[in-house]
Motif scaffolding. Structure first.
Motif, PDB file in Angstrom:
ATOM      1  N   ILE A 187      52.299  37.678  31.138  1.00 22.53           N
ATOM      2  CA  ILE A 187      52.927  38.953  31.457  1.00 22.53           C
ATOM      3  C   ILE A 187      52.241  39.494  32.722  1.00 22.53           C
ATOM      4  CG2 ILE A 187      53.555  41.248  30.621  1.00 22.53           C
ATOM      5  CD1 ILE A 187      54.622  38.853  28.895  1.00 22.53           C
ATOM      6  N   PRO A 188      52.979  39.571  33.843  1.00 24.30           N
ATOM      7  CA  PRO A 188      52.370  40.035  35.094  1.00 24.30           C
ATOM      8  C   PRO A 188      52.572  41.535  35.321  1.00 24.30           C
ATOM      9  CG  PRO A 188      54.516  39.123  35.552  1.00 24.30           C
ATOM     10  CD  PRO A 188      54.303  39.000  34.044  1.00 24.30           C
ATOM     11  N   ALA A 189      51.762  42.076  36.224  1.00 22.72           N
ATOM     12  CA  ALA A 189      51.946  43.458  36.684  1.00 22.72           C
ATOM     13  C   ALA A 189      53.124  43.479  37.656  1.00 22.72           C
ATOM     14  CB  ALA A 189      50.687  43.954  37.376  1.00 22.72           C
ATOM     15  N   ASP A 190      53.899  44.555  37.626  1.00 27.11           N
ATOM     16  CA  ASP A 190      55.036  44.702  38.534  1.00 27.11           C
ATOM     17  C   ASP A 190      54.647  45.345  39.863  1.00 27.11           C
ATOM     18  OD1 ASP A 190      56.799  43.637  36.617  1.00 27.11           O
ATOM     19  OD2 ASP A 190      57.078  45.605  35.703  1.00 27.11           O
ATOM     20  N   PHE A 191      53.505  46.053  39.880  1.00 28.70           N
ATOM     21  CA  PHE A 191      53.059  46.782  41.058  1.00 28.70           C
ATOM     22  C   PHE A 191      51.534  46.733  41.138  1.00 28.70           C
ATOM     23  CE2 PHE A 191      56.857  48.879  39.396  1.00 28.70           C
ATOM     24  CZ  PHE A 191      57.670  48.928  40.516  1.00 28.70           C
ATOM     25  N   ASP A 192      50.998  47.051  42.305  1.00 28.63           N
ATOM     26  CA  ASP A 192      49.556  47.275  42.440  1.00 28.63           C
ATOM     27  C   ASP A 192      49.223  48.578  41.717  1.00 28.63           C
ATOM     28  OD1 ASP A 192      49.628  45.105  44.148  1.00 28.63           O
ATOM     29  OD2 ASP A 192      49.214  46.247  45.966  1.00 28.63           O
ATOM     30  N   GLY A 193      48.014  48.694  41.197  1.00 25.83           N
ATOM     31  CA  GLY A 193      47.606  49.940  40.557  1.00 25.83           C
ATOM     32  C   GLY A 193      46.279  49.796  39.846  1.00 25.83           C
ATOM     33  N   THR A 194      45.984  50.793  39.013  1.00 28.18           N
ATOM     34  CA  THR A 194      44.765  50.824  38.205  1.00 28.18           C
ATOM     35  C   THR A 194      45.165  50.918  36.744  1.00 28.18           C
ATOM     36  OG1 THR A 194      43.609  52.004  39.969  1.00 28.18           O
ATOM     37  CG2 THR A 194      42.615  52.073  37.781  1.00 28.18           C
ATOM     38  N   VAL A 195      44.561  50.068  35.910  1.00 28.52           N
ATOM     39  CA  VAL A 195      44.855  50.098  34.478  1.00 28.52           C
ATOM     40  C   VAL A 195      44.367  51.429  33.915  1.00 28.52           C
ATOM     41  CG1 VAL A 195      44.417  49.015  32.243  1.00 28.52           C
ATOM     42  CG2 VAL A 195      44.696  47.589  34.275  1.00 28.52           C
ATOM     43  N   LYS A 196      45.299  52.227  33.413  1.00 23.55           N
ATOM     44  CA  LYS A 196      44.963  53.533  32.847  1.00 23.55           C
ATOM     45  C   LYS A 196      44.611  53.398  31.375  1.00 23.55           C
ATOM     46  CE  LYS A 196      47.008  58.105  32.148  1.00 23.55           C
ATOM     47  NZ  LYS A 196      48.221  58.913  32.342  1.00 23.55           N
ATOM     48  N   LYS A 197      45.459  52.691  30.615  1.00 24.58           N
ATOM     49  CA  LYS A 197      45.231  52.569  29.179  1.00 24.58           C
ATOM     50  C   LYS A 197      45.833  51.273  28.663  1.00 24.58           C
ATOM     51  CE  LYS A 197      45.177  55.127  24.981  1.00 24.58           C
ATOM     52  NZ  LYS A 197      44.930  56.410  24.416  1.00 24.58           N
TER      53      LYS A 197
END
Length: 71
Positions: A42-52
């Motif tokens: 399961i990949p991330a769709d966007f750049d970002g920071t894992v919040k929870k």
């Protein structure tokens, strides 16, 4: 503005490859989901920071269930 990474199919969480507060990049694999005796990345769709992280290893999830919140 945040977004959610959701399970594309029902299965169980095989491995969580990120931690809360971690920076992630688009297409980076964040979770391995075991479904129908196959491991699905399961990949991330966007750049970002894992919040929870809303799931645990071994947990059963439904299709469309939110797995991770990202800022």
């Amino acid at each position: 503005m945040g977004y959610e990474i959701k399970s594309p199919l029902p299965g169980s969480i095989w491995e969580i490859k990120v931690s809360e507060g971690q920076e992630i990049k688009e297409d980076e694999v964040v979770i391995i989901l075991e479904a129908m005796k196959m491991e699905n990345e399961i990949p991330a769709d966007f750049d970002g920071t894992v919040k929870k992280i809303l799931v645990e290893k071994g947990q059963t999830v439904k299709a469309g269930e939110t797995l991770i919140e990202v800022d």
